[in-house]
Design a protein around this motif. Sequence first.
Motif, mmCIF file in Angstrom:
data_model
loop_
_atom_site.group_PDB
_atom_site.id
_atom_site.type_symbol
_atom_site.label_atom_id
_atom_site.label_comp_id
_atom_site.label_asym_id
_atom_site.label_seq_id
_atom_site.Cartn_x
_atom_site.Cartn_y
_atom_site.Cartn_z
ATOM 1 N N THR A 32 0.865 -1.169 0.000
ATOM 2 C CA THR A 32 0.000 0.000 0.000
ATOM 3 C C THR A 32 0.911 1.231 0.000
ATOM 4 O O THR A 32 1.883 1.282 0.752
ATOM 5 C CB THR A 32 -0.912 0.022 1.226
ATOM 6 N N ALA A 48 -3.913 10.388 1.536
ATOM 7 C CA ALA A 48 -4.471 9.428 0.585
ATOM 8 C C ALA A 48 -3.629 8.171 0.594
ATOM 9 O O ALA A 48 -2.462 8.187 1.000
ATOM 10 C CB ALA A 48 -4.524 10.014 -0.825
ATOM 11 N N ILE A 50 -3.267 4.116 -1.627
ATOM 12 C CA ILE A 50 -3.721 3.208 -2.671
ATOM 13 C C ILE A 50 -3.148 1.830 -2.398
ATOM 14 O O ILE A 50 -1.950 1.670 -2.184
ATOM 15 C CB ILE A 50 -3.315 3.724 -4.074
ATOM 16 N N THR A 56 -8.537 2.811 -3.257
ATOM 17 C CA THR A 56 -8.008 4.076 -2.748
ATOM 18 C C THR A 56 -8.799 4.578 -1.551
ATOM 19 O O THR A 56 -9.955 4.200 -1.341
ATOM 20 C CB THR A 56 -8.044 5.151 -3.843
ATOM 21 N N TYR A 58 -9.121 8.448 0.789
ATOM 22 C CA TYR A 58 -8.745 9.856 0.838
ATOM 23 C C TYR A 58 -9.226 10.493 2.137
ATOM 24 O O TYR A 58 -10.264 10.124 2.680
ATOM 25 C CB TYR A 58 -9.378 10.632 -0.331
ATOM 26 N N THR A 67 -5.839 13.083 -6.424
ATOM 27 C CA THR A 67 -5.962 11.735 -6.957
ATOM 28 C C THR A 67 -4.651 10.988 -6.759
ATOM 29 O O THR A 67 -3.588 11.463 -7.179
ATOM 30 C CB THR A 67 -6.297 11.760 -8.459
ATOM 31 N N SER A 69 -2.329 7.613 -7.432
ATOM 32 C CA SER A 69 -2.169 6.570 -8.435
ATOM 33 C C SER A 69 -0.812 5.907 -8.257
ATOM 34 O O SER A 69 0.006 6.355 -7.444
ATOM 35 C CB SER A 69 -2.308 7.143 -9.851
#
Length: 124
Positions: A32, A48, A50, A56, A58, A67, A69
């Motif tokens: 992660t 955040a 992912i 995901t 936040y 965002t 990624s």
Amino acid sequence: VQLQASGGGLVQAGDSLRLSCAATGRTFRRDTVGWFRQAPGKERTFVAAIRYNGHTAYADSVKGRFTISRDNANNMGYLQMNSLRPEDTAVYYCAADPSVILSNIRSQTAHANWGQGTEVTVSS
């Protein structure tokens, strides 16, 4: 794994920045990847994260503007930050750990590997 965050800078409110987190030492495709930030005089907080499967999470304060990624092929993580606000000013840290799960994805202590911070300053 060693992590290197970059991409910070001085921008105006409303601008965008993309932070990068480069991982070396091993592949982090099962980790992660998380982003945390520490504003001046405040504690470090979750921004955040992912998971390896693309799930995901936040912080409410950045939802809809940031965002997260990842590019597993190149061992990279990213944080795209749009509509930046002065309150987003902070040092941003990336972190990674293969054992982070949904229930502790926002936890700093769950992420064992940390990079140095990259500073983001948003002027009004």
